[in-house]
Scaffold this active site. Structure first.
Site, PDB file in Angstrom:
ATOM      1  N   ASN A  25      41.433  51.353  17.369  1.00  0.00           N
ATOM      2  CA  ASN A  25      40.893  51.996  18.566  1.00  0.00           C
ATOM      3  C   ASN A  25      39.469  52.527  18.350  1.00  0.00           C
ATOM      4  OD1 ASN A  25      43.349  51.628  19.949  1.00  0.00           O
ATOM      5  ND2 ASN A  25      44.193  53.437  18.963  1.00  0.00           N
ATOM      6  N   HIS A  64      51.310  57.274  29.256  1.00  0.00           N
ATOM      7  CA  HIS A  64      51.541  57.444  27.816  1.00  0.00           C
ATOM      8  C   HIS A  64      52.636  58.481  27.538  1.00  0.00           C
ATOM      9  CE1 HIS A  64      50.405  58.709  23.650  1.00  0.00           C
ATOM     10  NE2 HIS A  64      50.000  57.454  23.552  1.00  0.00           N
ATOM     11  N   GLU A 109      46.331  57.316  33.787  1.00  0.00           N
ATOM     12  CA  GLU A 109      45.383  57.032  32.703  1.00  0.00           C
ATOM     13  C   GLU A 109      44.211  56.249  33.277  1.00  0.00           C
ATOM     14  OE1 GLU A 109      47.122  55.193  29.206  1.00  0.00           O
ATOM     15  OE2 GLU A 109      49.013  56.231  29.588  1.00  0.00           O
ATOM     16  N   SER A 152      46.933  52.026  28.070  1.00  0.00           N
ATOM     17  CA  SER A 152      46.815  51.723  26.644  1.00  0.00           C
ATOM     18  C   SER A 152      47.458  50.400  26.245  1.00  0.00           C
ATOM     19  CB  SER A 152      47.398  52.857  25.809  1.00  0.00           C
ATOM     20  OG  SER A 152      48.720  53.136  26.195  1.00  0.00           O
ATOM     21  N   LYS A 210      39.563  57.978  19.122  1.00  0.00           N
ATOM     22  CA  LYS A 210      39.441  56.555  19.434  1.00  0.00           C
ATOM     23  C   LYS A 210      37.949  56.195  19.499  1.00  0.00           C
ATOM     24  CE  LYS A 210      44.113  56.395  20.917  1.00  0.00           C
ATOM     25  NZ  LYS A 210      45.081  56.810  21.929  1.00  0.00           N
TER      26      LYS A 210
HETATM   27  C1  LIG Z   1      46.233  57.722  21.784  1.00  0.00           C
HETATM   28  C2  LIG Z   1      46.565  58.353  23.079  1.00  0.00           C
HETATM   29  C3  LIG Z   1      46.791  59.733  23.173  1.00  0.00           C
HETATM   30  C4  LIG Z   1      46.904  60.614  21.967  1.00  0.00           C
HETATM   31  O1  LIG Z   1      45.689  60.899  21.368  1.00  0.00           O
HETATM   32  P1  LIG Z   1      45.698  61.400  19.871  1.00  0.00           P
HETATM   33  O2  LIG Z   1      44.384  62.057  19.693  1.00  0.00           O
HETATM   34  O3  LIG Z   1      45.904  60.201  19.017  1.00  0.00           O
HETATM   35  O4  LIG Z   1      46.850  62.370  19.740  1.00  0.00           O
HETATM   36  C5  LIG Z   1      46.970  60.278  24.428  1.00  0.00           C
HETATM   37  N1  LIG Z   1      46.977  59.516  25.536  1.00  0.00           N
HETATM   38  C6  LIG Z   1      46.789  58.190  25.479  1.00  0.00           C
HETATM   39  C7  LIG Z   1      46.784  57.393  26.742  1.00  0.00           C
HETATM   40  C8  LIG Z   1      46.599  57.567  24.250  1.00  0.00           C
HETATM   41  O5  LIG Z   1      46.455  56.239  24.191  1.00  0.00           O
END
Ligand SMILES: *Cc1c(COP(=O)(O)O)cnc(C)c1O
Length: 347
Positions: free
Chosen positions: A16, A102, A146, A150, A201
């Site tokens: 990511n 998510h 979102e 993802s 990410k």
């Molecule tokens: C990866 C992700 C998270 C969590 O983020 P982290 O910093 O890894 O805890 C939250 N929401 C979505 C949509 C994600 O893909």
């Protein structure tokens, strides 16, 4: 995007780190300097003694990047969604979440004690129908989605959802964990928009954040339990995120390049054009997706196979993520290896 697994070097299409910033010399140097100056750990919660001055700098920079009034940094993206939803919603309230939200959004919703309903993925009419039926029976209402999904890489209809939120006196929470760009290209009436995201990410560090109105952020700082009762991030992590953000703003072509690389892949594969840096190739059967992933790995490419329950039954897939740091020859090599394997399997 080269990673090492034992003896083998692999080109990763499963990271990511969309902008290639986790390896950037300025981010690494900033993390090293902060660590040697201040040590490896924060020592306490932000509300006790862990609130390093780097937090203020990072929050100011994040708010500016996103074009919002204020921001607050949490321990991770997961903790952000848990804390924000829990602070705003309670058992008199209702949350309407996109079906493919998510896990941490759903966990936050369930933990808040509010009534939770899910609407059909990216379907504004389905969300409107639920609002019409339910909204009046509850106190506060929160819509959850979102910006970039993802597992599918598709984009939410944010302008339409924001309009719905305004019409029905609801907040709209948008998780931008996989978004590449800062300020939004859609508008919303009033101050009803809450944007969460992660530093781990596109920014290549670790941690999470929420941004929105001054009043929202001030409230969350006193009410979000995952912020209050958890240790602050290490200074090196904050410094790395701050440096990465500076590079991102100075070099906006990185985000464009990640998207272009994804679109180059979909063009070469004859797939619908990528909308984000995430491209799913739905295979269906779990074992076939696993075999393809293993074969690609033997050819030098790391591509994750994603299986149920992370995705719906019967939609096992290869999930490709593209980065600004992928080269043309890496993209073409991947496509060649993938086509060869898929033809081999079909024969
Ligand atoms: C990866 C992700 C998270 C969590 O983020 P982290 O910093 O890894 O805890 C939250 N929401 C979505 C949509 C994600 O893909």
């Amino acid at each position: 995007m080269i990673i090492r697994r034992g003896e083998q070097e692999l080109v990763s299409f499963s990271s990511n780190d969309y902008l290639g910033l986790s390896q950037h010399p300025e981010a690494v140097a900033a993390a090293n300097l902060a660590t040697s100056s201040y040590g490896t750990g924060a020592g306490a919660s932000r509300l006790v003694t862990g609130n390093h001055p780097l937090y203020r700098q990072l929050e100011t920079a994040l708010a500016k990047w996103k074009g919002e009034e204020a921001a607050c940094v949490f321990g991770s993206g997961y903790l952000t969604n848990l804390g924000v939803i829990g602070a705003l919603m309670g058992k008199e309230d209702i949350i309407l979440a996109d079906k493919l939200s998510h896990a941490c959004l759903l966990d936050g919703a369930l933990l808040s004690g509010a009534t939770v309903r899910r609407f059909v993925h990216n379907d504004v009419d389905s969300c409107r129908k639920l609002l019409k039926e339910k909204r009046n029976n509850y106190g506060n209402c929160l819509l959850v989605t979102e910006a970039v999904f993802s597992m599918d890489g598709d984009l939410a209809p944010l302008a339409a959802l924001a309009a719905l939120a305004a019409e029905y006196d609801a907040w709209l929470l948008v998780d931008e964990a996989h978004a590449l760009f800062g300020s939004r290209d859609w508008t919303a009436e009033g101050r009803s928009v809450i944007r969460t995201g992660t530093l781990s990410k596109a920014l290549g560090s670790y941690g999470g954040y929420v941004c929105g109105s001054q009043a929202l952020i001030a409230y969350l700082q006193t009410a979000a339990r995952s912020l209050i009762y958890s240790t602050a991030l290490p200074p090196g992590v904050l410094a790395a995120a701050l440096a990465a953000l500076a590079v991102e703003e100075r070099e906006p072509q990185r985000a464009k390049k990640a998207l272009e690389n994804a679109q180059c892949f979909t063009r070469l594969m004859g797939l619908p054009p990528a909308q984000s840096a995430i491209v799913p190739l739905v295979i269906g059967e779990e074992s076939r997706a696993m075999h393809l992933s293993a074969a690609l790995q033997r050819s030098g490419y790391l591509v994750a196979a994603i299986r149920p329950p992370t995705v719906p039954p019967g939609t096992a897939r290869l999930r490709f993520t593209f980065s600004a740091s992928h080269t043309q020859s890496q993209l073409h090599g991947l496509v060649e290896a993938l086509k060869k394997q898929m033809e081999g399997q079909a024969a």
